[in-house]
Design a protein around this motif. Structure first.
Motif, mmCIF file in Angstrom:
data_model
loop_
_atom_site.group_PDB
_atom_site.id
_atom_site.type_symbol
_atom_site.label_atom_id
_atom_site.label_comp_id
_atom_site.label_asym_id
_atom_site.label_seq_id
_atom_site.Cartn_x
_atom_site.Cartn_y
_atom_site.Cartn_z
ATOM 1 N N MET A 1 5.749 109.478 70.353
ATOM 2 C CA MET A 1 5.785 108.241 70.311
ATOM 3 C C MET A 1 7.491 107.277 70.536
ATOM 4 N N GLU A 2 8.715 108.433 70.746
ATOM 5 C CA GLU A 2 9.685 107.655 70.874
ATOM 6 C C GLU A 2 9.903 106.749 72.316
ATOM 7 N N GLU A 9 14.048 99.392 72.123
ATOM 8 C CA GLU A 9 15.327 98.897 70.966
ATOM 9 C C GLU A 9 16.473 98.457 72.302
ATOM 10 N N VAL A 10 16.659 98.272 72.768
ATOM 11 C CA VAL A 10 17.643 98.014 74.148
ATOM 12 C C VAL A 10 17.562 96.224 73.560
ATOM 13 N N HIS A 242 10.701 104.901 82.484
ATOM 14 C CA HIS A 242 10.749 105.501 82.667
ATOM 15 C C HIS A 242 11.012 106.198 83.949
ATOM 16 N N LEU A 243 10.470 105.311 84.759
ATOM 17 C CA LEU A 243 10.565 105.570 86.200
ATOM 18 C C LEU A 243 11.348 105.396 87.154
ATOM 19 N N GLY A 244 12.134 104.278 86.108
ATOM 20 C CA GLY A 244 13.166 103.592 87.267
ATOM 21 C C GLY A 244 12.401 102.735 88.834
ATOM 22 N N THR A 245 11.173 102.595 87.715
ATOM 23 C CA THR A 245 11.200 101.203 89.266
ATOM 24 C C THR A 245 11.720 99.601 88.889
ATOM 25 N N ALA A 246 11.401 99.190 89.713
ATOM 26 C CA ALA A 246 11.732 97.323 89.845
ATOM 27 C C ALA A 246 10.462 97.220 88.029
ATOM 28 N N ALA A 247 11.809 96.097 88.125
ATOM 29 C CA ALA A 247 11.014 95.612 86.550
ATOM 30 C C ALA A 247 10.142 94.534 86.749
ATOM 31 N N GLY A 248 9.981 94.096 87.039
ATOM 32 C CA GLY A 248 9.565 92.451 87.754
ATOM 33 C C GLY A 248 8.117 93.024 88.853
#
Length: 299
Positions: A1-2, A9-10, A242-248
């Motif tokens: 589940m990590e 957690e950031v 996890h995928l390194g994509t643009a968040a918005g």
């Protein structure tokens, strides 16, 4: 589940999550009426109409939010005024304002040599840059949106389904329309820092449209839209991490994906319900057949 909990957690991801949840709630209140009234083009025009105010604020070192609010007020007043013109269709007026405000914004941007990065943030947002004071502003905006929605619910409802009845009931449909435009502007101004103007329609339209087939009333659509928007925010931030994509963009794309999944599931449910209804339909009563043959014989 990590893998599920590690991103949140950031600290800046936590702020992004709370910011997205607040924006989802604001967009649910305004977006429900946008979907019910078919105002998607207006929402798109208003989101791009923020560019001149934001560009001026950035050019002179002012507050971007204040510039966005000023542009939203100009767009709201312009749409309201042009909507009263008898010889001009509403879509035509909105389109002219859309092009005019966007052109003005691009002209202002062209006068600046260092606005490219800010323009990218304006268009696509930066949900991971949400600060604590941004959350406070979003909280205030949500309270205002809740108050406007509660006070104007009856007028908005009558305006959506029967504008003539709204007028006979003394609900002042023109004023209600102007207030609704203000609510839409509030949602767009609150959202553009999170997902940008190009992606704001993802949270403004997709969650209410996804909730529409499953809700029994307008309030149900709003609650469902807020929950779906929050789910899209959580899932989008998780996938982006996890995928390194643009968040918005990931949040907006997931919201649109939930819309298609919702309507696919709704279509499957409708077909199953129709088949069950057909199978449960009673056979024609013999008496009716006798009565029919009797009537034919008598004729």
């Amino acid at each position: 589940m990590e893998w599920l909990t590690a991103p949140f957690e950031v600290a800046f991801v936590q702020r992004a999550l709370w910011g997205g949840i607040l924006v989802s709630a604001i967009c649910a209140l305004a977006g429900t009426w946008v979907v019910l009234r078919g105002m998607a083009f207006l929402g798109d025009a208003m989101s791009h109409g923020l560019l001149p105010g934001v560009a001026l604020a950035a050019l002179f070192g002012g507050n971007l939010m204040v510039g966005a609010v000023a542009s939203a007020a100009v767009m709201t007043a312009g749409v309201t005024a042009l909507g009263r013109a008898r010889r001009l269709s509403r879509d035509t007026g909105i389109g002219l304002l859309f092009v005019g405000m966007l052109s003005l914004g691009v002209i202002i941007v062209s006068r600046s040599q260092s606005f490219a990065v800010d323009l990218t943030g304006f268009l696509f947002g930066d949900v991971l840059a949400v600060r604590g004071q941004d959350l406070a502003v979003l909280g205030v905006a949500l309270c205002v949106a809740l108050l406007v929605s509660a006070l104007g619910h009856r007028a908005f409802l009558a305006l959506t389904f029967d504008a003539r009845k709204a007028r006979t009931l003394g609900l002042r449909p023109r004023l209600a329309h102007a207030v609704l435009l203000g609510l839409l502007g509030l949602a767009i101004v609150a959202s553009f820092r999170i997902v940008g103007t190009l992606l704001v329609l993802g949270l403004l339209i997709a969650p209410p449209a996804a909730a529409l087939p499953w809700a029994r009333g307008v309030r149900g659509v709003m609650v469902g839209a807020a929950l779906l928007g929050a789910a899209a925010t959580f899932g989008g931030l998780l996938l982006s991490w996890h995928l390194g994509t643009a968040a918005g963009a990931t949040v907006s794309a997931l919201a649109v994906s939930l819309f298609f999944l919702s309507h696919l599931a709704s279509g499957v449910r409708h077909r199953r319900t129709s088949r069950a209804a057909d199978n449960a339909a009673p056979a024609p009563a013999p008496v009716l057949e006798v009565d029919r043959s009797t009537s034919e014989a008598m004729s």
